[in-house]
Design a protein around this motif. Structure first.
Motif, mmCIF file in Angstrom:
data_model
loop_
_atom_site.group_PDB
_atom_site.id
_atom_site.type_symbol
_atom_site.label_atom_id
_atom_site.label_comp_id
_atom_site.label_asym_id
_atom_site.label_seq_id
_atom_site.Cartn_x
_atom_site.Cartn_y
_atom_site.Cartn_z
ATOM 1 N N GLU A 18 21.445 10.610 -11.852
ATOM 2 C CA GLU A 18 21.805 9.758 -12.981
ATOM 3 C C GLU A 18 20.533 9.235 -13.634
ATOM 4 N N PHE A 19 20.477 9.338 -14.950
ATOM 5 C CA PHE A 19 19.263 8.914 -15.655
ATOM 6 C C PHE A 19 19.122 7.400 -15.642
ATOM 7 N N ASN A 20 17.918 6.964 -15.270
ATOM 8 C CA ASN A 20 17.573 5.548 -15.295
ATOM 9 C C ASN A 20 16.076 5.469 -15.570
ATOM 10 N N ALA A 21 15.736 5.118 -16.787
ATOM 11 C CA ALA A 21 14.337 5.162 -17.217
ATOM 12 C C ALA A 21 13.419 4.332 -16.318
ATOM 13 N N GLU A 22 13.970 3.293 -15.683
ATOM 14 C CA GLU A 22 13.158 2.426 -14.827
ATOM 15 C C GLU A 22 13.303 2.773 -13.350
ATOM 16 N N GLY A 23 14.110 3.779 -13.048
ATOM 17 C CA GLY A 23 14.332 4.157 -11.656
ATOM 18 C C GLY A 23 13.178 4.961 -11.087
ATOM 19 N N ARG A 24 13.131 5.030 -9.769
ATOM 20 C CA ARG A 24 12.045 5.702 -9.056
ATOM 21 C C ARG A 24 11.872 7.160 -9.463
ATOM 22 N N LEU A 25 12.981 7.851 -9.716
ATOM 23 C CA LEU A 25 12.920 9.273 -10.054
ATOM 24 C C LEU A 25 12.381 9.532 -11.455
ATOM 25 N N TRP A 26 12.539 8.559 -12.332
ATOM 26 C CA TRP A 26 12.254 8.784 -13.745
ATOM 27 C C TRP A 26 11.017 8.053 -14.254
ATOM 28 N N ASP A 27 10.577 7.037 -13.536
ATOM 29 C CA ASP A 27 9.462 6.208 -13.990
ATOM 30 C C ASP A 27 8.133 6.852 -13.591
ATOM 31 N N LYS A 28 7.351 7.235 -14.571
ATOM 32 C CA LYS A 28 6.071 7.888 -14.306
ATOM 33 C C LYS A 28 5.128 6.974 -13.536
ATOM 34 N N LYS A 29 5.217 5.675 -13.776
ATOM 35 C CA LYS A 29 4.343 4.719 -13.092
ATOM 36 C C LYS A 29 4.637 4.665 -11.594
ATOM 37 N N LEU A 35 4.317 30.956 5.392
ATOM 38 C CA LEU A 35 3.355 31.910 4.824
ATOM 39 C C LEU A 35 1.935 31.369 4.663
ATOM 40 N N GLY A 36 1.769 30.055 4.750
ATOM 41 C CA GLY A 36 0.452 29.489 4.544
ATOM 42 C C GLY A 36 0.075 29.397 3.073
ATOM 43 N N LYS A 37 -1.194 29.162 2.824
ATOM 44 C CA LYS A 37 -1.695 28.949 1.460
ATOM 45 C C LYS A 37 -1.547 30.214 0.624
ATOM 46 N N PRO A 38 -0.947 30.100 -0.565
ATOM 47 C CA PRO A 38 -0.816 31.280 -1.438
ATOM 48 C C PRO A 38 -2.150 31.653 -2.079
ATOM 49 N N ASP A 39 -2.262 32.910 -2.476
ATOM 50 C CA ASP A 39 -3.471 33.352 -3.169
ATOM 51 C C ASP A 39 -3.434 32.968 -4.639
ATOM 52 N N THR A 40 -2.246 33.027 -5.221
ATOM 53 C CA THR A 40 -2.097 32.564 -6.607
ATOM 54 C C THR A 40 -0.798 31.790 -6.744
ATOM 55 N N ILE A 41 -0.811 30.864 -7.678
ATOM 56 C CA ILE A 41 0.371 30.050 -7.981
ATOM 57 C C ILE A 41 0.635 30.132 -9.474
ATOM 58 N N SER A 42 1.879 30.409 -9.836
ATOM 59 C CA SER A 42 2.294 30.276 -11.233
ATOM 60 C C SER A 42 3.420 29.260 -11.281
ATOM 61 N N ALA A 43 3.442 28.460 -12.313
ATOM 62 C CA ALA A 43 4.441 27.393 -12.385
ATOM 63 C C ALA A 43 4.711 27.009 -13.828
ATOM 64 N N LYS A 44 5.954 26.657 -14.094
ATOM 65 C CA LYS A 44 6.327 26.105 -15.385
ATOM 66 C C LYS A 44 7.348 24.999 -15.147
ATOM 67 N N ALA A 45 7.403 24.072 -16.073
ATOM 68 C CA ALA A 45 8.279 22.918 -15.894
ATOM 69 C C ALA A 45 8.900 22.495 -17.218
ATOM 70 N N LYS A 46 10.055 21.868 -17.098
ATOM 71 C CA LYS A 46 10.690 21.208 -18.239
ATOM 72 C C LYS A 46 10.471 19.715 -18.058
ATOM 73 N N MET A 47 9.950 19.067 -19.095
ATOM 74 C CA MET A 47 9.694 17.633 -19.032
ATOM 75 C C MET A 47 10.869 16.865 -19.623
ATOM 76 N N GLY A 48 11.130 15.697 -19.072
ATOM 77 C CA GLY A 48 12.257 14.888 -19.507
ATOM 78 C C GLY A 48 11.859 13.773 -20.457
ATOM 79 N N LYS A 49 12.802 12.879 -20.697
ATOM 80 C CA LYS A 49 12.619 11.806 -21.677
ATOM 81 C C LYS A 49 11.472 10.862 -21.320
#
Length: 322
Positions: free
Chosen positions: A158-169, A190-204
């Motif tokens: 559930e979205f809560n701008a001040e909640g732990r999951l959503w507050d960047k601070k 597997l241990g440490k990978p040799d390469t990492i690729s990643a993409k993300a969707k950012m929220g409000k």
């Protein structure tokens, strides 16, 4: 057997789950709790039959009768609160992620050594029997080489701008809260990978709400990781090998059910947990304390370093800065 006296610092949802399991473990006592308000601390003390309730973290850290402190504060406080307790001579079990970045983790490990105290990251899955069974099965070699791992942890919060999951601070976002679990899982196998690729969707609130991550290894093995806080996925882990596979059932991080397929033979394994699962790390920490150990042989400092360095790498790739 010496009774291990616990303090809990930070009394949110996860602290309640931990305290309930603590009450089921013989030889361990919830001795003191601390919150930012006396009322909350007193209510928690009453519910879980603790002896003392403090309205400041400093008072709990200074209590000479506490053997070990479970840190359950928001991510951004893990380092600060762990350092406070260790400087007061307390062993520390700090909730995951260990800290916000590798620099903070190094401060914590250095403090544990300087103060000669036990320090462990509370990544409870590493101590749980179902996960150790899966590791041991792979390590026998009978499954052959690992070819691929898939692991996910997404839920619809559930979205809560001040909640732990959503507050960047407060260190909000999917990666540090739930993405750490499938990342930990892959690193354990597997241990440490040799390469990492990643993409993300950012929220409000400018934190990551969905992450897609791929680890690639020089031997051609790949691991596919997904985490999120706006959609729900089965939350499983599958380790695919030359001669079979191991499947950790939904909520793989604390499931008590594992399916193995080896040379075409399917077997169901039920570990029939009687508590939520925090009891296993509680027992492990208590044993380490009684043995005078300063570091876990299961959740080692170097493994925590590997996890936080990997998280830092992923954050850099998805452009997540705190």
């Amino acid at each position: 057997m010496k009774t291990v006296r616990w303090g809990i610092l930070g009394l949110g949802k996860i602290a309640h789950s931990f305290a309930k399991d603590l009450l089921t473990v013989p030889g361990n006592q919830l001795y003191a709790v601390a919150s930012r308000t006396q009322e909350k601390a007193t209510d928690f003390k009453t519910e879980y039959k603790a002896e003392k309730a403090y309205a400041s973290y400093e008072e709990l850290a200074a209590d000479p009768d506490i053997d070990v402190v479970y840190i359950a504060t928001p991510h951004v406080r893990h380092c600060e609160d762990s350092l406070l307790c260790m400087k007061n001579g307390k062993a520390v079990l700090c909730e995951k992620p260990f800290a916000m970045n590798a620099e903070e983790v190094e401060q914590m490990i250095a403090s544990a050594k300087a103060n000669d105290v036990l320090l462990m990251e509370a990544l409870w899955t590493r101590i749980m029997p179902h996960f150790n069974f899966a590791l041991e099965e792979i390590n026998t070699g009978k499954y052959g080489k690992i070819e691929k791992i898939t692991s996910d942890f997404c839920f619809d919060a559930e979205f809560n701008a001040e909640g732990r999951l959503w507050d960047k601070k407060l260190g909000g976002g999917a990666l540090l809260d739930v993405g750490i679990y499938p990342i930990f899982c892959v690193l354990a196998f597997l241990g440490k990978p040799d390469t990492i690729s990643a993409k993300a969707k950012m929220g409000k609130t400018d934190v990551d709400v969905e992450d897609d991550i791929t680890f690639t290894y020089k031997n051609g093995v790949k691991a596919f990781i997904k985490s999120g806080i706006v959609t729900k996925t089965p939350t499983t882990a599958t380790i695919i090998c030359e001669n079979g596979l191991i499947y950790l059932h939904p909520r793989f991080h604390n499931t008590d059910k594992v399916t193995t397929i080896l040379e075409g033979v399917k077997t169901e394994h039920d570990f029939d947990y009687s508590a939520k699962g925090y009891n296993f790390e509680i027992m492990h920490m208590a044993d380490l304390l009684r043995e005078g150990k300063k570091e876990s042989d299961m959740m080692t400092h170097n493994f925590s370093r590997l996890i936080i360095n990997t998280l830092d790498d992923v954050r850099q790739k998805i452009g997540l800065e705190y």
